[in-house]
Scaffold this motif. Structure first.
Motif, PDB file in Angstrom:
ATOM      1  N   LYS B 146       0.724  -1.326   0.016  1.00  0.00           N
ATOM      2  CA  LYS B 146      -0.009  -0.035  -0.044  1.00  0.00           C
ATOM      3  C   LYS B 146       1.030   1.045   0.027  1.00  0.00           C
ATOM      4  O   LYS B 146       0.475   2.521  -0.554  1.00  0.00           O
ATOM      5  N   LEU B 149       1.717   1.788  -3.588  1.00  0.00           N
ATOM      6  CA  LEU B 149       0.484   2.513  -4.218  1.00  0.00           C
ATOM      7  C   LEU B 149       0.407   3.886  -4.067  1.00  0.00           C
ATOM      8  O   LEU B 149       0.218   4.961  -4.978  1.00  0.00           O
ATOM      9  N   LEU B 150       0.622   4.063  -2.684  1.00  0.00           N
ATOM     10  CA  LEU B 150       0.508   5.648  -2.451  1.00  0.00           C
ATOM     11  C   LEU B 150       1.705   6.455  -2.973  1.00  0.00           C
ATOM     12  O   LEU B 150       1.279   7.719  -3.398  1.00  0.00           O
ATOM     13  N   ARG B 152       3.176   5.769  -5.772  1.00  0.00           N
ATOM     14  CA  ARG B 152       2.964   5.829  -7.270  1.00  0.00           C
ATOM     15  C   ARG B 152       1.881   7.196  -7.446  1.00  0.00           C
ATOM     16  O   ARG B 152       2.086   7.966  -8.342  1.00  0.00           O
ATOM     17  N   SER B 153       1.102   6.962  -6.658  1.00  0.00           N
ATOM     18  CA  SER B 153      -0.330   8.263  -6.948  1.00  0.00           C
ATOM     19  C   SER B 153       0.290   9.475  -6.624  1.00  0.00           C
ATOM     20  O   SER B 153       0.107  10.456  -7.227  1.00  0.00           O
ATOM     21  N   TYR B 155       3.438  10.368  -6.741  1.00  0.00           N
ATOM     22  CA  TYR B 155       4.545  10.594  -7.852  1.00  0.00           C
ATOM     23  C   TYR B 155       3.641  11.220  -8.930  1.00  0.00           C
ATOM     24  O   TYR B 155       4.055  12.307  -9.751  1.00  0.00           O
ATOM     25  N   GLN B 157       0.835  12.665  -9.023  1.00  0.00           N
ATOM     26  CA  GLN B 157      -0.004  14.099  -8.618  1.00  0.00           C
ATOM     27  C   GLN B 157       0.861  15.107  -8.376  1.00  0.00           C
ATOM     28  O   GLN B 157       0.632  16.189  -8.703  1.00  0.00           O
ATOM     29  N   TYR B 203      -6.064  18.031  -0.267  1.00  0.00           N
ATOM     30  CA  TYR B 203      -6.147  16.548  -0.918  1.00  0.00           C
ATOM     31  C   TYR B 203      -5.386  15.811  -0.022  1.00  0.00           C
ATOM     32  O   TYR B 203      -4.238  15.918   0.407  1.00  0.00           O
ATOM     33  N   PHE B 205      -4.305  11.952   0.841  1.00  0.00           N
ATOM     34  CA  PHE B 205      -4.372  10.483   0.341  1.00  0.00           C
ATOM     35  C   PHE B 205      -4.991   9.540   1.276  1.00  0.00           C
ATOM     36  O   PHE B 205      -4.974   9.724   2.665  1.00  0.00           O
ATOM     37  N   ALA B 206      -5.471   8.270   0.645  1.00  0.00           N
ATOM     38  CA  ALA B 206      -6.058   7.518   1.582  1.00  0.00           C
ATOM     39  C   ALA B 206      -4.978   7.209   2.748  1.00  0.00           C
ATOM     40  O   ALA B 206      -3.704   6.665   2.072  1.00  0.00           O
ATOM     41  N   PRO B 207      -5.092   7.033   4.021  1.00  0.00           N
ATOM     42  CA  PRO B 207      -4.209   6.682   5.058  1.00  0.00           C
ATOM     43  C   PRO B 207      -3.880   4.903   4.648  1.00  0.00           C
ATOM     44  O   PRO B 207      -4.599   4.265   4.333  1.00  0.00           O
ATOM     45  N   VAL B 208      -2.788   4.770   5.025  1.00  0.00           N
ATOM     46  CA  VAL B 208      -2.249   3.428   5.080  1.00  0.00           C
ATOM     47  C   VAL B 208      -2.145   2.778   6.194  1.00  0.00           C
ATOM     48  O   VAL B 208      -1.466   3.195   7.239  1.00  0.00           O
TER      49      VAL B 208
END
Lengths: 217, 612
Positions: B146, B149-150, B152-153, B155, B157, B203, B205-208
């Motif tokens: 995760k 994934l965070l 990646r998003s 990077y 954004q 904004y 990000f969804a917390p991991v």
């Protein structure tokens, strides 16, 4: 495992913008699903002030370009039609061989639908009018119209990219575990075939293979 | 348990470092350049393997920051600050801004605005229960995935936010701007004011989930930066000027209108010359070998009558800058002296322009017109040579391409040269004259002897150029012939004698008749005597007189029937009056030698007629 589906916002693009727009969106999606060791590569769009990221994998780039070419060919045969490209990620599962099924099956765990509305470039009045009219120089107005339209498309592309980011962040549990040595998950790009019915048949086939009734939800 | 908590701490620590690396690499141009250089290397570093994102070497500042933010429970606040350099005047006034820093120094107070604030925090309750066993391993794998994934998003954004455009502008080296991007990393942050919050978006990000806590990343950013009036500074872009004076790719004879004055501002001793005209240079000839560069033919022709300067002479021409008005005359005088010096040396060293087969004589003038120029042309780039003020007629200035010999002057008599040397300003010139005089007195330098040698060849040929060529070939010193013929040009100017309109006339004179070696001393004395008459005249005038004297010199036989043409006879009759006053009694040996030569000629002619 559920198959997460993301319907991206519809984009109104012209024919010459298809390639760039599709490259941007498809590569962005794949970059978020390439969880292996990657060396990110920044790519600037030529038509818009947008920078997207690629995995840096040459094979991936070739495959995506190939599918985009097929899509463009389809669009040329079916002008002024709304089209859809499906980018699917799946897992390969071995299965008990039977009469009607193969040894392996694909388990689609995620699908992205890129919706495009390919429009034609509006013609100027002076070029097609048969009547005698006062010909007003459309130069400046056409330029302004084009620039405003370009800005709209760019904003839409940004929205789509933010949509992808949001989707990736919100849904992480369905992503399979990372395999050693694998850069990106197996994927499939589906473009509309020559007939719409065939496109629907492809989806049905996918249903049968995956065996998940909720896939199309 | 410690091992598990160590793993989690490591993931959180590396996650923070990676995020910091991504953010600074996309916002700080200097750090981005470092990263680009490191990315060029193919090898993957240990830090790159974290979260499967190859970013290159971490900048040293990053390592220091990581060290200062060791407490993972403290938030890491990264402020991206836009620094706008204030200016007291408009950007148009700052036409040249060497760098943004210089512009900032020259400008007024700068305005700093936080355009992005990234907050990375590991929210962890004080009291928690850490997972253990297999659950922990699975947990850490999921956490790690995760985090990937965070990242990646994040990077992606980073390249979609408005600040990225500013970063790209600053990263480009083509322009300088009145703003800059700096960063600040701390474990706390001052809250934004209400004004600052206006126009900003958040904004998160969804917390991991990283049990027992969770990793949270959020960004507060300006949605639009158009209000900041960010614009590039008006500056002169670096431009490589390939067309400059002295450039190997530039035509050396090309005129540089804007640099005409500059050409004279250089250290060339041509400073004393009159400013050049607007006429463009003429391209030097290919065989000029650079010595004639910068000297237009017209100018050198105005300095006609001057012998070419044999620049290969080891003696430098230390000529001080003469007055502008008299420059031309002085140069001409000096040219004669230099010619004398040159004749004393080995003329084989002279350049091709002085050969009889040389094409247009213009370069001869070029080389001999101004010794200063010849010297400097070999050292520096060509410059404009102004036309000197001379009252000379230009009718003799046009080069005659058919006979280059006319453009050179004969050597002067020692006395004439000596007299001329007295008028010279250059002590070296005087020394050269004295040396030549010494040579003339007793010795027979190769050049001079060759000049008066080979009477056969000279007598056989009645053609002007042929005679000269024969003379030249025998002597191996073609320059002498040139110098001889050209001397009459200056004499023409002074004497105002129209007979010198055709330089070939000089060749008609049996100069070769007096070219025997035994008469060399007589000639020297004749020259000396005559030079006394023209001691007060200019150098060129003296040379002209010499030429005229040679031309009108009586033959050895003292018989007017020796002259084949009526014109020659006329010249003789006219000239004998001048030369007779200087006729010296001949020795018997000379007459006998001449007789022998005539006898041999007769035998030869008879033998040939007999064969027919």
């Amino acid at each position: 495992m559920n198959c997460e589906v993301c319907q991206l916002k519809e984009l109104e693009v012209e024919h010459f913008e298809i390639r760039e727009v599709l490259r941007c969106i498809l590569h962005t999606i794949v970059f978020h699903r390439a969880l292996g060791l990657v060396r990110p590569k920044d790519v600037d769009l030529e038509l818009f002030e947008i920078t997207y990221v690629q995995c840096g994998d040459v094979e991936l780039e070739k495959k995506i370009d190939e599918r985009i070419d097929h899509f463009i060919s389809w669009v040329e045969k079916h002008p002024n039609k709304k089209s859809q490209i499906c980018l699917s990620f799946y897992e390969v599962k071995s299965k008990q061989p039977s009469w009607f099924t193969n040894k392996t099956e694909r388990l689609y765990w995620e699908q992205w639908y890129v919706n495009l509305n390919v429009t034609q470039h509006p013609k100027h009045h002076s070029s097609k009018s048969h009547h005698t009219k006062v010909v007003v120089d459309p130069g400046e107005s056409a330029i302004e119209e084009r620039s405003s339209r370009r800005a709209m498309v760019e904003a839409s592309i940004r929205e789509v990219l933010f949509q992808i980011i949001k989707f990736v962040n919100e849904k992480k549990d369905h992503v399979p575990p990372i395999s050693e040595g694998v850069i990106y998950f197996p994927y499939e790009i589906t473009i509309p075939s020559s007939s719409d019915s065939a496109f629907g048949m492809d989806m049905i086939k996918r249903m049968l293979h995956s065996g998940h009734p909720t896939m199309l939800s | 348990m410690d091992r598990e908590s160590g793993k989690l701490e490591q993931i959180v620590s590396q996650f923070r470092s990676k995020i910091l690396h991504v953010i600074l690499d996309s916002r700080v141009p200097s750090l981005h350049q470092q990263q680009q250089e490191s990315l060029s290397l193919s090898r993957v570093r240990k830090t790159d393997k974290w979260f499967n994102l190859v970013l290159g070497d971490r900048p040293p500042a990053l390592e220091n920051l990581n060290f200062s933010l060791r407490n993972l429970l403290d938030p890491m606040v990264i402020d991206i600050i836009l620094v706008r350099h204030g200016s007291c005047s408009s950007s148009v006034d700052n036409l040249y801004v060497p760098s943004a820093a210089a512009a900032a120094a020259a400008a007024g107070p700068s305005i700093e605005t936080v355009i992005e604030r990234w907050v990375v925090q590991y929210d962890c309750p004080r009291v928690f229960a850490t997972p253990s066993g297999a659950d922990a391993a699975v947990s850490y794998k999921k956490i790690y995935k995760k985090c990937i994934l965070l990242l990646r998003s994040l990077y992606t954004q980073m390249r979609l936010l408005p600040a990225y455009i500013i970063f790209r502008q600053l990263s480009s080296l083509s322009q300088t701007y009145n703003f800059d991007l700096v960063y600040k990393v701390s474990s706390f942050s001052h809250p934004f004011s209400r004004e600052e919050e206006d126009g900003m978006k958040v904004y998160s990000f969804a917390p991991v989930e990283a049990l027992p806590g969770c990793l949270c990343v959020s960004v507060t950013y300006h949605a639009s930066l158009s209000d900041f009036n960010l614009e590039p500074l008006v500056s002169l872009p670096p431009k490589i000027i390939t067309d400059y004076v002295g450039s190997p790719t530039t035509d050396p004879m090309r005129s540089f209108p804007s640099s005409e004055r500059g050409a004279h501002a250089t250290s060339f001793p041509l400073r004393g010359l009159r400013p050049p005209s607007s006429a463009p240079f003429q391209r030097p000839h290919s065989w000029s070998s650079g010595f004639h560069r910068g000297i237009p033919p017209t100018r050198t022709q105005s300095l006609a009558g001057s012998p070419p300067v044999y620049r290969t002479s080891p003696k430098p021409y230390d000529i001080t800058s003469p007055p502008t008005d008299l420059y031309g005359n002085r140069i001409q005088n000096h040219r004669v002296s230099t010619l004398q010096q040159a004749t004393a040396f080995d003329e084989y060293k002279l350049s091709p322009p002085f050969s009889p087969s040389a094409s247009p004589s213009t370069p001869t003038y070029l080389s001999g017109a101004n010794p200063l120029l010849t010297r400097h042309c070999s050292e520096t780039a060509p410059v404009t040579i102004p036309l000197p003020l001379t009252g000379r007629s230009t009718r003799y200035l046009s080069p005659n391409s058919s006979d280059p010999s006319r453009h050179s002057l004969p050597p002067l008599s020692p006395r004439s040269s000596k007299h001329d040397a007295s008028s010279q300003e250059s002590p070296s010139g005087i020394r050269s004259y004295r040396k030549l005089e010494a040579l003339r007195a007793g010795e027979s330098p190769s050049g001079l002897s060759n000049l008066y040698s080979a009477p056969k060849v000279v007598r056989d040929s009645k053609d002007d150029s042929g005679r000269f060529s024969g003379l030249l070939s025998s002597s191996g010193s073609p320059r002498i012939g040139f110098s001889r013929s050209s001397s009459r040009l200056s004499f023409q100017d002074d004497m105002d004698d129209c007979e010198f309109s055709c330089p070939f006339d000089v060749d008609d004179v049996d100069v070769s008749d007096s070219s025997s070696q035994n008469t060399e001393s007589k000639r020297a004395s004749e020259f000396t005597a005559q030079s006394n008459l023209v001691g007060k005249k200019s150098q060129d005038a003296a040379v002209g007189i010499l030429v005229h004297m040679l031309r009108t010199a009586p033959p050895l036989r003292q018989d007017s029937s020796c002259y084949s043409t009526h014109s020659l006879r006329t010249e003789y009759e006219g000239g004998v009056g001048i030369a007779s006053g200087f006729f010296m009694p001949r020795k018997t040996a000379d007459a006998l030698e001449e007789l022998n030569s005539y006898r041999e000629m007769k035998d030869l002619l008879l033998s040939k007629s007999g064969m027919k």
